[in-house]
Design a protein around this motif. Structure first.
Motif, PDB file in Angstrom:
ATOM      1  N   ASN A   1       0.791  -1.228   0.229  1.00  0.00           N
ATOM      2  CA  ASN A   1       0.052   0.041   0.091  1.00  0.00           C
ATOM      3  C   ASN A   1       1.044   1.222   0.101  1.00  0.00           C
TER       4      ASN A   1
ATOM      5  N   TYR B   1      -8.290   9.847   3.115  1.00  0.00           N
ATOM      6  CA  TYR B   1      -9.400   9.449   1.935  1.00  0.00           C
ATOM      7  C   TYR B   1      -8.304   8.929   0.637  1.00  0.00           C
ATOM      8  N   LEU B   2      -7.314   9.558   0.310  1.00  0.00           N
ATOM      9  CA  LEU B   2      -6.481   9.180  -0.765  1.00  0.00           C
ATOM     10  C   LEU B   2      -5.705   8.120  -0.301  1.00  0.00           C
TER      11      LEU B   2
ATOM     12  N   SER C   1      -6.506   5.737   1.708  1.00  0.00           N
ATOM     13  CA  SER C   1      -7.640   4.565   1.575  1.00  0.00           C
ATOM     14  C   SER C   1      -7.722   4.269   0.221  1.00  0.00           C
ATOM     15  N   LYS C   2      -7.912   5.265  -0.926  1.00  0.00           N
ATOM     16  CA  LYS C   2      -7.849   4.623  -2.260  1.00  0.00           C
ATOM     17  C   LYS C   2      -6.565   3.898  -2.686  1.00  0.00           C
TER      18      LYS C   2
ATOM     19  N   GLU D   1      -5.006   1.930  -0.654  1.00  0.00           N
ATOM     20  CA  GLU D   1      -4.365   0.929   0.502  1.00  0.00           C
ATOM     21  C   GLU D   1      -4.304  -0.567  -0.388  1.00  0.00           C
TER      22      GLU D   1
ATOM     23  N   TYR E   1      -8.025  14.663  -4.979  1.00  0.00           N
ATOM     24  CA  TYR E   1      -8.388  14.010  -3.856  1.00  0.00           C
ATOM     25  C   TYR E   1      -7.921  14.591  -2.613  1.00  0.00           C
TER      26      TYR E   1
ATOM     27  N   ASN F   1     -11.306  15.742  -0.263  1.00  0.00           N
ATOM     28  CA  ASN F   1     -12.020  14.649   0.025  1.00  0.00           C
ATOM     29  C   ASN F   1     -11.993  14.165   1.284  1.00  0.00           C
TER      30      ASN F   1
ATOM     31  N   GLN G   1     -13.034  10.703   3.999  1.00  0.00           N
ATOM     32  CA  GLN G   1     -13.376   9.285   4.206  1.00  0.00           C
ATOM     33  C   GLN G   1     -14.881   9.028   3.998  1.00  0.00           C
TER      34      GLN G   1
ATOM     35  N   GLU H   1     -17.047   7.174  -4.497  1.00  0.00           N
ATOM     36  CA  GLU H   1     -16.607   5.931  -4.601  1.00  0.00           C
ATOM     37  C   GLU H   1     -15.794   5.615  -5.819  1.00  0.00           C
TER      38      GLU H   1
ATOM     39  N   SER I   1     -12.939   5.378  -8.778  1.00  0.00           N
ATOM     40  CA  SER I   1     -11.800   4.897  -8.948  1.00  0.00           C
ATOM     41  C   SER I   1     -10.703   6.094  -8.997  1.00  0.00           C
ATOM     42  N   LEU I   2      -9.492   5.577  -8.753  1.00  0.00           N
ATOM     43  CA  LEU I   2      -8.500   6.974  -8.723  1.00  0.00           C
ATOM     44  C   LEU I   2      -8.419   7.197 -10.486  1.00  0.00           C
TER      45      LEU I   2
END
Length: 790
Positions: free
Chosen positions: A428, A450-451, A453-454, A456, A489, A492, A494, A499, A501-502
Motif C-alpha cells: 500500500n 481518503y487518498l 484509503s484509495k 491501500e 483527492y 475529499n 473518508q 466511491e 476509482s483513482l
C-alpha cells in the motif's frame, strides 16, 4: 559555494545474521548468475552481485518483529534459482525475486526452526527445530512448491545446525552437546532413524555445550563441528569417532565453511576471529593427512554470525558478517596474504535519504520510521554553531513518523514544494500533508485519509512525485508504471459518497528481451526519473535496458527503446540541457540526447570513431534510431579518467549543478566528483597511470583492463573538504568560492569524505554531504581480545 557536511542523520544498518552464495563452488568458470544473499535482523534480505567490484542489486523487505536466521539457495531444473529463508518461527519462506515478496510460506508444524540446509541434488530441505525434530521438505515440484517429506526420529534437544551427507544422511548439531546422524536413504526400514551420536566436550559451566555449527566434508569423509566452548572437532563420518580437536576460539564458534577441495576449513564466532585450518600430510604416516591450525585474522569489531565461501576458475571468495553490520570479503586462496575488502555500510540499492531542495528538508526512513530534519539558512546561526561554547544547532528534527504498518518501508518521496510526503510499502501507499511553521520551527503532518484509503491496495517498490507535485508516479512489484493524480483527492474525506476509482494512467514498457539469467529480478526496473517539465520519464532496468516514455499534453504516451547497455546501470538523471545521463556499474558515463528530432547539422559532424562508439553502445534495432549519444558522449564516454573508472565503490547518485548547466555531479560511498559536459577529457600519458587491479575479490569481464591515462586537471578548490571539520557530529557549513567556475574544468574528484549516505544540492546550489561513519554507530559490547582494540 556553501558545503553542508552533516553527521547527525542516525541511519543505522542492521546486524548481519546469515550469508549464502547462490551457487556451490565449481572448478569451471564463474556462473553468470552468481549472487550473495545477506540476511539482517530486521527481516531484510539483500542480494549482492560480485561483478565489477560488488554492488547491491535488490532488497527483499522484511517487517516488524521479523528476522532472518537462515538462508538457502537451490536450483530448479537448471532454469531458475530459488531462495529460502527462516526467521524465529516454524515457517519456511520461499521468495519471489521478481516481486520481492514471499512466493510461498510453508509451516513445518514442528517448533521454531533454528537452521536450514538444501541438499546437493536441490530436491530436499532439512530444517532443525527447537522441539528436537529434523523435518525434511520436498521442493522438487518447482518454484512455490514445498511438500512434507518426513520428520526424522525425534530426540529431546534443540537441533541448532544441520547439513546433508549426500542423499543418504543428515547430520545435526544439538543443544545437549551431541552431534546426531539420521539415515534418509531409500531403505524403508531405517529411513528417518538415528544411526549415530557423538558427544563434544562438556562446558566448564553448568549448562550443556551447544553445537552451533556442523559441516560435512564428503570428499574427506569427515564431519566438522564448532561449539559453544570454542572447540573445533573433526569426526570420522564412517565410524563416527573423534579424529582431532582444536581449542582454537575463546568463545562460541557460530559458523563454518570450506574451500572447493575441502582442504581448508574456516571457522568464526563470538571472539571475532576467522581461523584457517589446513589439511597437510602427516609426517608420521605416508597415507594419512591431518588438520593444522594455520593462522587467524581479525577483520570484525564484534561477533561474526556467518561465514560463506565460493570458488571457481579465477575467483576465490570468503565472506563474513555479523554484529558490526559490515560485509568483509577475503580470498580463500590467499587468506594469509591479507587481501580483503569491507563493503561500505551506506551502499544501498535505493537511497533511503532524500532532500527537499526548496524547503531545505532532509528525510530519512528505515523500517517503519520516517524522520524529517530542517536545515536553517541563517548565517548568524552558522557562525554561532562554530564558535559558541554552547552552540545552537543549525538543524532541527521537525518530525518523526512511527508508522503502524507491519512491513518495512520500500520507498519515500517528497513533492518539490515540500507539501506532500508519500510513504510506500509493497502492499500500500500512504500520503501525508506537510505544514511547516517558520515561527515555531515545527512541522505538522496530516495523513490524507481518503487518498490513502484509495491507495491501500496499491503497493510500490519505487515512488516519486511529478515535478509540479500534482501526481504520483510509482513502480509496483510487477514492474508496472502508474501515474496517479492526487491533487483532486486532497480535499475529499473518508465519508464522501464518491466511491469512484483513482485517476490513473498506465505506461507500458517494451517486452523484456531473452536474457540468459536464472534470476527473476534481472528485468526489474532499477530506477526512473521524471524530467523538469513532466514530459519525459526515463526508466532503467537491471540488465542494462534504458527506455524513455514521452508524455503528450493529452496524457498519451510513446515509449522509445533508448539503449541496451552491456552492464547494469547504477544511476540515471536528466540534465538542464535536455539530455539524460547514465552511469553503469563499471563507472562508464553516457549522455543521451532526448529530443524527438535532433538537429542534423549539429549531429552529422561526428567523426568515424564517434559513429563506432555510438553503435557499440546503442541497440541498432532501437525503435527510434535518431536518439543517439550526444557529441560529448561520443568523444568522451570511452575516454574517462582512470580515477573514476578504477573506483571500487559504485555511483549511488547523480544531480545537476543549478548554476552551471554543463556541470554534473556524481557520488558514491566514499567519493564525489563532477564532469563538465562542455569540455572534452583530454588524455595525457602518465607513467603512474594504473590499470584496475584484479585482486580476486570480484568478477570482471575478460579483456576489460582499462588502459586510459589520467586526464589533465586544473585546480579546483581542494579546500572543499579540508576546511569542513566536524565537532560533536554537528552540521558544519563552510564557504568555498569556486575560483575556477568559468574555466571549464573538465573533471574534478575528491575522496576526502567517508561513509556518504547522501549528496545533493539545495535551491541555492549549496552542497549537502551526509556522512554516517562506522565509528558513530551504536554497538553492543564485543568479546574482549587481548592486545587488540577497535
Amino acid at each position: 559555494m556553501n558545503i553542508h557536511r552533516s553527521r547527525f542523520v542516525d541511519f543505522t544498518p542492521h546486524t548481519i545474521t546469515r550469508l549464502a552464495f547462490s551457487h556451490p563452488s565449481t572448478k569451471g568458470s564463474t556462473p553468470s548468475d552468481l549472487r550473495l544473499a545477506v540476511g539482517r535482523n530486521n527481516g531484510d534480505i539483500e542480494i549482492w552481485n560480485p561483478r565489477f567490484g560488488w554492488f547491491q542489486e535488490q532488497i527483499l523487505k522484511g517487517g516488524k518483529g521479523r528476522t532472518i536466521e537462515g538462508l538457502a539457495w537451490s536450483f530448479w531444473s537448471n532454469t531458475s534459482l530459488r531462495l529460502f529463508s527462516i526467521g524465529g518461527s516454524s515457517v519456511i519462506t520461499e521468495w519471489d525475486l521478481k516481486t520481492g515478496m514471499p512466493l510461498k510460506n510453508y509451516d513445518c508444524n514442528s517448533g521454531i526452526i533454528w537452521f536450514i540446509s538444501v541438499n546437493k541434488t536441490n530436491d530436499k530441505i532439512a530444517v532443525g527445530c527447537d522441539n528436537g525434530s529434523v523435518v525434511l521438505v520436498d521442493i522438487s515440484g518447482g518454484p512455490g512448491v514445498m511438500e512434507h517429506d518426513m520428520v526424522l526420529q525425534r530426540q529431546n534437544s534443540r537441533v541448532l545446525s544441520v547439513d546433508f551427507n549426500g542423499d543418504s544422511q543428515v547430520v545435526g548439531g544439538c543443544a545437549d552437546g551431541k552431534i546426531r546422524v539420521w539415515d534418509i536413504s531409500g531403505d524403508t526400514n531405517t529411513r528417518g532413524r538415528l544411526v549415530a551420536s557423538m558427544k563434544v566436550d562438556k562446558s566448564t559451566k553448568r549448562e550443556s555445550t551447544l553445537v552451533w555449527s556442523v559441516l560435512v566434508l564428503d570428499k574427506q569423509n569427515q564431519i566438522i563441528s564448532g561449539d559453544s566452548t570454542g572447540s573445533l572437532k573433526i569426526w570420522d563420518l564412517k565410524y563416527f569417532t573423534l579424529l582431532q580437536s582444536f581449542d582454537s576460539h575463546k568463545a562460541d564458534i557460530l559458523s563454518l565453511t570450506c574451500d572447493l577441495d575441502q582442504e581448508k576449513i574456516f571457522s568464526a564466532g563470538v571472539d571475532r576471529k576467522i581461523i584457517n585450518f589446513n589439511l597437510i600430510a602427516n609426517p608420521n604416516s605416508n597415507n594419512k593427512k591431518q588438520w593444522v591450525n594455520s593462522l587467524s585474522k581479525l577483520y570484525h569489531s564484534n561477533d561474526i554470525r556467518s561465514l560463506t565461501s565460493f570458488e571457481s576458475k579465477g575467483l576465490s571468495l570468503l565472506v563474513s558478517g555479523g554484529v558490526d553490520r559490515q560485509i568483509a570479503i577475503n580470498s580463500i586462496k590467499f587468506f594469509n596474504a591479507n587481501i580483503y575488502r569491507k563493503l561500505p555500510i551506506t551502499t544501498q540499492y535505493q537511497n533511503n535519504l532524500i532532500r527537499n531542495s526548496q524547503n531545505r528538508l532532509i528525510i530519512m526512513w528505515q523500517d517503519q520510521t520516517v524522520k524529517i530534519w530542517k536545515l536553517f539558512n541563517d548565517a548568524d546561526i552558522m557562525v554561532e554553531t562554530l564558535t559558541s561554547e554552547q552552540p545552537k544547532k543549525n538543524y532541527k528534527l521537525v518530525s518523526k513518523l512511527a508508522l503502524s504498518e507491519e512491513e518495512n518501508i520500500s520507498d519515500v518521496a517528497v513533492s518539490s514544494k515540500g507539501d506532500y510526503l508519500a510513504v510506500a510499502y509493497l502492499s500500500n501507499i500512504k500520503i501525508f500533508k506537510l505544514n511547516y511553521d517558520e515561527s515555531q520551527q515545527t512541522m505538522k503532518v496530516f495523513k490524507l485519509k481518503y487518498l490513502s484509503s484509495k491507495l491501500e491496495n496499491v503497493g510500490a517498490r519505487i515512488v516519486t512525485f511529478s515535478s509540479d507535485g500534482s501526481s504520483l508516479v510509482i513502480v509496483d512489484s510487477e514492474n508496472d508504471i502508474m501515474k496517479i493524480n492526487i491533487v483532486d483527492y486532497e480535499q475529499n474525506s473518508q465519508e464522501d459518497e464518491d466511491e469512484g476509482s483513482l485517476d490513473t494512467v498506465m505506461y507500458e514498457l517494451p517486452d523484456i528481451v531473452d536474457m540468459d539469467s536464472k534470476l527473476g529480478h534481472a528485468g526489474n526496473i532499477k530506477d526512473f526519473k521524471i524530467s523538469d517539465d513532466d514530459k519525459v520519464i526515463a526508466v532503467s532496468r537491471h540488465y542494462g535496458a534504458l527506455d524513455l516514455i514521452f508524455i503528450d499534453d493529452n496524457g498519451g504516451s510513446d515509449v522509445v527503446e533508448l539503449a541496451r547497455l552491456s552492464t547494469s546501470i547504477s544511476a540515471i538523471e536528466f540534465t538542464k540541457r535536455n539530455t539524460l545521463i547514465a552511469i553503469t556499474v563499471e563507472n562508464k558515463i553516457y549522455e543521451f540526447n532526448i529530443r524527438r528530432q535532433m538537429e542534423i547539422d549539429e549531429d552529422n559532424d561526428e567523426d568515424d570513431d564517434a559513429k563506432n562508439t555510438s553503435q557499440s553502445v546503442l541497440d541498432t534495432n532501437a525503435s527510434n534510431s535518431n536518439l543517439l549519444l550526444t557529441n560529448w558522449s561520443k568523444k568522451n564516454s570511452e575516454n574517462l579518467p582512470n580515477q573514476l573508472l578504477n573506483l571500487k565503490n559504485k555511483c549511488v547518485g547523480i544531480f545537476p549543478d543549478l548554476k552551471d548547466t554543463s556541470r554534473i555531479w556524481f557520488w558514491g560511498a566514499d567519493w564525489i566528483c563532477f564532469i563538465n559536459l562542455n569540455a572534452n577529457l583530454q588524455n595525457k600519458k602518465n607513467r603512474s597511470s594504473l590499470k584496475r587491479k584484479h585482486d580476486g575479490l570480484s568478477i570482471y569481464q575478460e579483456g576489460n583492463d582499462l588502459e586510459n591515462e589520467e586526464v589533465t586537471l586544473e585546480n579546483f578548490s581542494n579546500t572543499m573538504s579540508e576546511s569542513s571539520k566536524l565537532e560533536n557530529n554537528q552540521l558544519v557549513v563552510t564557504n568555498n568560492t569556486d575560483t575556477n567556475e568559468n574555466k571549464s574544468v573538465p573533471f574534478w574528484f575528491t575522496n576526502k569524505y567517508n561513509s556518504i549516505l547522501f549528496t545533493g544540492n539545495f535551491e541555492t546550489n549549496d552542497l549537502l554531504v551526509v556522512e554516517r561513519p562506522v565509528s558513530s554507530l551504536a554497538s553492543s559490547k564485543a568479546f574482549k581480545t587481548n592486545h587488540i582494540a577497535f
